[in-house]
Scaffold this active site. Structure first.
Site, mmCIF file in Angstrom:
data_model
loop_
_atom_site.group_PDB
_atom_site.id
_atom_site.type_symbol
_atom_site.label_atom_id
_atom_site.label_comp_id
_atom_site.label_asym_id
_atom_site.label_seq_id
_atom_site.Cartn_x
_atom_site.Cartn_y
_atom_site.Cartn_z
ATOM 1 N N THR A 121 0.831 -1.554 -0.188
ATOM 2 C CA THR A 121 -0.298 -0.240 -0.196
ATOM 3 C C THR A 121 1.178 1.526 -0.167
ATOM 4 O O THR A 121 1.164 1.339 0.626
ATOM 5 C CB THR A 121 -1.288 -0.041 1.323
ATOM 6 O OG1 THR A 121 -1.817 -1.181 1.129
ATOM 7 C CG2 THR A 121 -1.742 1.419 1.060
ATOM 8 N N GLU A 149 -3.398 -4.418 -2.920
ATOM 9 C CA GLU A 149 -3.853 -5.426 -2.487
ATOM 10 C C GLU A 149 -5.384 -5.478 -1.595
ATOM 11 O O GLU A 149 -4.973 -4.666 -0.554
ATOM 12 C CB GLU A 149 -2.604 -7.068 -1.792
ATOM 13 C CG GLU A 149 -3.276 -7.949 -1.167
ATOM 14 C CD GLU A 149 -4.093 -8.656 -2.365
ATOM 15 O OE1 GLU A 149 -3.526 -9.240 -3.069
ATOM 16 O OE2 GLU A 149 -4.543 -9.097 -1.619
ATOM 17 N N PHE A 150 -6.123 -6.608 -1.149
ATOM 18 C CA PHE A 150 -7.242 -5.684 -1.063
ATOM 19 C C PHE A 150 -8.156 -6.580 0.056
ATOM 20 O O PHE A 150 -8.992 -7.630 0.743
ATOM 21 C CB PHE A 150 -8.813 -5.491 -1.547
ATOM 22 C CG PHE A 150 -8.553 -4.278 -2.372
ATOM 23 C CD1 PHE A 150 -8.594 -3.499 -1.713
ATOM 24 C CD2 PHE A 150 -7.854 -4.941 -3.534
ATOM 25 C CE1 PHE A 150 -8.425 -1.693 -2.473
ATOM 26 C CE2 PHE A 150 -8.187 -3.493 -4.462
ATOM 27 C CZ PHE A 150 -8.244 -2.223 -3.660
ATOM 28 N N LEU A 151 -6.370 -8.607 0.674
ATOM 29 C CA LEU A 151 -7.439 -9.506 1.408
ATOM 30 C C LEU A 151 -7.090 -8.792 2.586
ATOM 31 O O LEU A 151 -6.736 -7.667 2.638
ATOM 32 C CB LEU A 151 -6.319 -10.538 1.017
ATOM 33 C CG LEU A 151 -4.602 -10.241 1.362
ATOM 34 C CD1 LEU A 151 -4.042 -10.155 3.525
ATOM 35 C CD2 LEU A 151 -3.814 -11.314 0.936
ATOM 36 N N GLU A 153 -6.898 -10.405 6.714
ATOM 37 C CA GLU A 153 -6.162 -11.080 7.173
ATOM 38 C C GLU A 153 -7.106 -12.275 7.922
ATOM 39 O O GLU A 153 -7.938 -11.852 8.526
ATOM 40 C CB GLU A 153 -5.553 -10.386 8.164
ATOM 41 C CG GLU A 153 -3.582 -10.121 7.554
ATOM 42 C CD GLU A 153 -2.754 -9.601 9.171
ATOM 43 O OE1 GLU A 153 -2.863 -9.817 10.006
ATOM 44 O OE2 GLU A 153 -2.077 -8.855 8.525
ATOM 45 N N ASN A 209 -9.664 1.805 2.629
ATOM 46 C CA ASN A 209 -9.283 1.305 3.992
ATOM 47 C C ASN A 209 -10.269 2.673 4.552
ATOM 48 O O ASN A 209 -10.282 2.163 5.784
ATOM 49 C CB ASN A 209 -8.056 0.875 3.980
ATOM 50 C CG ASN A 209 -6.982 -0.233 4.214
ATOM 51 O OD1 ASN A 209 -8.102 -1.446 3.277
ATOM 52 N ND2 ASN A 209 -6.429 -0.454 4.363
ATOM 53 N N CYS A 261 -3.146 -2.625 9.196
ATOM 54 C CA CYS A 261 -3.483 -1.400 7.980
ATOM 55 C C CYS A 261 -4.272 -0.485 7.969
ATOM 56 O O CYS A 261 -3.818 0.219 7.949
ATOM 57 C CB CYS A 261 -4.150 -2.764 6.797
ATOM 58 S SG CYS A 261 -3.279 -3.703 5.917
ATOM 59 N N LYS A 264 -2.136 2.661 9.994
ATOM 60 C CA LYS A 264 -1.284 3.520 9.391
ATOM 61 C C LYS A 264 -1.871 3.788 7.748
ATOM 62 O O LYS A 264 -1.633 4.861 7.368
ATOM 63 C CB LYS A 264 -0.214 2.161 8.841
ATOM 64 C CG LYS A 264 -0.312 1.529 8.030
ATOM 65 C CD LYS A 264 0.987 1.173 7.426
ATOM 66 C CE LYS A 264 1.342 -0.198 6.619
ATOM 67 N NZ LYS A 264 0.332 -0.108 5.480
ATOM 68 N N LYS A 322 -7.901 -9.225 15.359
ATOM 69 C CA LYS A 322 -9.381 -9.236 15.592
ATOM 70 C C LYS A 322 -9.371 -10.864 15.026
ATOM 71 O O LYS A 322 -7.970 -11.664 15.270
ATOM 72 C CB LYS A 322 -9.838 -8.900 13.881
ATOM 73 C CG LYS A 322 -8.700 -9.124 12.679
ATOM 74 C CD LYS A 322 -9.584 -8.914 10.833
ATOM 75 C CE LYS A 322 -8.563 -9.666 9.821
ATOM 76 N NZ LYS A 322 -9.522 -9.381 8.691
HETATM 77 N N1 LIG Z 1 -1.739 -7.522 6.034
HETATM 78 C C1 LIG Z 1 -2.700 -7.214 5.392
HETATM 79 O O1 LIG Z 1 -3.688 -7.827 5.952
HETATM 80 C C2 LIG Z 1 -2.600 -6.076 3.839
HETATM 81 C C3 LIG Z 1 -3.526 -6.009 3.579
HETATM 82 C C4 LIG Z 1 -3.445 -5.786 2.079
HETATM 83 C C5 LIG Z 1 -2.303 -5.258 1.979
HETATM 84 N N2 LIG Z 1 -0.912 -4.642 2.807
HETATM 85 C C6 LIG Z 1 -0.059 -4.331 2.501
HETATM 86 O O2 LIG Z 1 0.573 -5.216 2.397
HETATM 87 C C7 LIG Z 1 2.120 -4.176 2.559
HETATM 88 C C8 LIG Z 1 2.873 -5.528 3.462
HETATM 89 O O3 LIG Z 1 2.269 -5.598 4.407
HETATM 90 P P1 LIG Z 1 2.320 -6.851 4.881
HETATM 91 O O4 LIG Z 1 1.070 -7.984 6.225
HETATM 92 O O5 LIG Z 1 2.429 -8.248 4.053
HETATM 93 O O6 LIG Z 1 3.515 -7.031 5.323
HETATM 94 P P2 LIG Z 1 5.079 -8.279 6.700
HETATM 95 O O7 LIG Z 1 5.566 -6.860 7.680
HETATM 96 O O8 LIG Z 1 4.335 -8.831 6.960
HETATM 97 O O9 LIG Z 1 5.850 -8.264 5.254
HETATM 98 C C9 LIG Z 1 7.165 -7.325 5.012
HETATM 99 C C10 LIG Z 1 8.105 -8.538 4.340
HETATM 100 O O10 LIG Z 1 9.441 -7.443 4.058
HETATM 101 C C11 LIG Z 1 10.731 -8.334 4.221
HETATM 102 N N3 LIG Z 1 11.408 -7.486 3.818
HETATM 103 C C12 LIG Z 1 12.033 -6.290 4.750
HETATM 104 N N4 LIG Z 1 12.671 -5.509 4.098
HETATM 105 C C13 LIG Z 1 13.018 -6.352 2.924
HETATM 106 C C14 LIG Z 1 13.872 -6.450 1.455
HETATM 107 N N5 LIG Z 1 14.989 -5.266 1.308
HETATM 108 N N6 LIG Z 1 14.015 -7.166 0.663
HETATM 109 C C15 LIG Z 1 13.224 -7.940 0.988
HETATM 110 N N7 LIG Z 1 12.117 -8.559 2.011
HETATM 111 C C16 LIG Z 1 12.012 -7.304 2.441
HETATM 112 C C17 LIG Z 1 10.534 -8.318 6.081
HETATM 113 O O11 LIG Z 1 10.466 -9.098 6.173
HETATM 114 C C18 LIG Z 1 8.567 -8.931 6.281
HETATM 115 O O12 LIG Z 1 9.172 -10.179 5.684
HETATM 116 C C19 LIG Z 1 2.497 -3.018 2.799
HETATM 117 O O13 LIG Z 1 2.766 -2.158 2.777
HETATM 118 C C20 LIG Z 1 0.703 -3.101 3.466
HETATM 119 O O14 LIG Z 1 -0.165 -2.116 3.565
HETATM 120 C C21 LIG Z 1 -1.287 -5.552 3.873
#
Ligand SMILES: NC(=O)c1ccc[n+]([C@@H]2O[C@H](COP(=O)([O-])OP(=O)(O)OC[C@H]3O[C@@H](n4cnc5c(N)ncnc54)[C@H](O)[C@@H]3O)[C@@H](O)[C@H]2O)c1
Length: 436
Positions: A121, A149-151, A153, A209, A261, A264, A322
């Site tokens: 995001t 991404e709209f998934l 958790e 969001n 999400c 932030k 949640k």
């Molecule tokens: N979690 C959700 O439900 C969700 C849903 C939609 C969108 N998003 C968005 O997706 C993005 C990721 O969210 P997330 O919850 O998966 O985050 P997360 O923290 O679970 O995962 C991020 C991963 O990136 C890795 N990482 C960091 N720097 C790196 C690098 N230089 N090279 C390779 N890997 C690296 C970290 O070690 C970590 O495993 C964010 O922008 C978030 O806002 C999250």
């Protein structure tokens, strides 16, 4: 198709696994060596219903691999997804250091045309920044696409495999062709792929969001009125939600939204707005309401115990922000723990999946029980912070027997007021009159 996913957290792991499930050859890349070793050995690193089964299947079929090397991971990949963290920076805007850092490196190692996709995001204009960062060093052609991404958790696999819609911001026909080929298996039942320009795609995610967070804060304010006016928010919710223009979902009052999400993303959109000289007033209010709501139960609990929580002992059911996840980022339970401990209380908790993460974060500040009933021992009251299904229809006789004080503070409105009085409890929830 050969795909690379950079960042193997909640989004990256689900994305990589689900693309492998539709026959693609996927390599997930992460800088966390321990995570990569676990995943390569078949040990899943997050709790997400339904994920482990397809993760193991695709690992075994060798359609899914893990590495810490960006160079090895992206080799021959036609599409490279960036599923990297975008945490709040100092002023609340999304910190792009992970995304732009990887983009910078990609420019140095891309060997042939690839589509680089922002799945994180990210604020409007990030795709351009990613393009510039890659172009600085790249000797080959590439395209940048925005595919937010709209998934959710807890139901992430279902959301990914059967999305309501796929939003793709793209400005090149070549990249559009790759993306439509990749997503074709996910939209067979007619759910749309909505193509648009890059900036609109980036804003769509924040708008979605922020709107959902607004719905929650709105209902939490209605709940406040209900408490003051003697109405029942669950009745109001049913009455309001039956209007198709409003809809039944996301109208549940409680102790505020959390997670990685909503907090932030709302904050980041407010910050982006201010950068274009716009004061997004509604969202400022949404954040303020949520801040207060996370501690909504604390004054009620304090009042019940005569203004002093020193020496009181509480059972706390639920830690995750949640149900059906082990994610505790911005979880309201953590805010309550801080407030209660600060007031001199002790806490014993149970959560089906999130205790490991909380232990890592706060250790022995609280104690942890083997199951929901053990957590009740010697407690002056039970507090419910997460609506896990197993908390919805508990054995009330067992609660009554195990707990010292026959008192329940419910932040998720799980139980019927009247039934709880009949069972002999003092019961207080959100937006409904207390009952005893
Ligand atoms: N979690 C959700 O439900 C969700 C849903 C939609 C969108 N998003 C968005 O997706 C993005 C990721 O969210 P997330 O919850 O998966 O985050 P997360 O923290 O679970 O995962 C991020 C991963 O990136 C890795 N990482 C960091 N720097 C790196 C690098 N230089 N090279 C390779 N890997 C690296 C970290 O070690 C970590 O495993 C964010 O922008 C978030 O806002 C999250």
């Amino acid at each position: 198709m050969k795909i690379a996913v950079v960042g193997t957290g909640y989004v990256g792991l689900v994305t990589g696994t689900c693309f492998a499930e539709t026959g693609n050859d996927v390599t997930c890349i992460d800088i966390d060596q321990k995570k990569v070793s676990c995943l390569s050995a078949g040990e899943i690193t997050i709790y997400e219903p339904g994920l482990e089964k397809i993760f193991l299947r695709n690992l075994k079929e060798e359609r899914l691999r893990f590495t810490t090397s960006l160079k090895d991971g992206i080799k021959d990949a036609k599409i490279i997804f960036l599923a990297l963290p975008t945490p709040p920076g100092e002023n609340g805007s999304a910190d792009l250091k992970y995304v732009l850092g990887v983009a910078d490196n990609l420019g140095k190692i891309l060997e042939e045309y690839a589509v680089v996709v922002d799945k994180s995001t990210v604020p409007v204009g990030t795709a351009n920044k990613v393009r510039e960062a890659i172009a600085k060093n790249s000797k080959v052609e590439f395209d940048v696409v925005s595919n937010p991404e709209f998934l959710r958790e807890g139901v992430a696999v279902d959301d990914f495999m059967k999305p309501d819609r796929v939003v793709i911001g793209v400005e090149s026909e070549r990249a559009k062709k790759y993306m439509s080929e990749l997503y074709a298996p996910f939209v067979r039942s007619g759910n749309p792929i909505i193509y648009m320009d890059l900036r609109s795609a980036e804003l769509t995610k924040y708008a979605a969001n922020s709107f959902l967070a607004t719905k929650i804060s709105f209902m939490n304010e209605i709940a406040q009125l209900c408490e003051r006016m003697g109405a029942d928010v669950d009745m109001v919710r049913l009455g309001v939600g039956s209007d198709a223009r409003i809809g039944k979902r996301f109208l549940f009052p409680g102790i505020g939204y959390g997670g990685s999400c909503f907090p932030k993303d709302v904050q980041a959109l407010v910050q982006s707005s201010s950068e274009v000289n716009y004061d997004f007033q509604i969202l400022n209010a949404v954040m303020q309401v949520n801040e207060k709501q996370k501690l909504h139960l604390i004054p009620k609990i304090t009042k019940y115990f005569g203004g002093n929580l020193n020496g009181k002992h509480f059972a706390l059911w639920g830690l995750a922000f949640k149900p059906n996840t082990d994610d505790i980022r911005e979880a309201p339970a953590l805010y309550m723990i801080d407030a209660l401990v600060e007031a001199g209380a002790t806490i014993c908790t149970f959560d089906p999946e999130a205790m490991k993460n909380v232990k890592q974060l706060i250790g022995n500040k609280i104690s942890y029980a083997e199951n929901q009933y053990d957590a009740l021992k010697n407690a002056d009251a039970l507090i419910i912070a997460t609506e896990w299904n197993e908390f919805r229809t508990p054995d009330f006789n067992k609660i009554y027997k195990n707990i010292k004080g026959k008192v329940i503070f419910d932040g998720r409105n799980l139980f019927d007021n009247k039934s709880l009085i009949d069972l002999g409890f003092y019961y207080e929830s959100v937006g409904r009159a207390p009952s005893n």
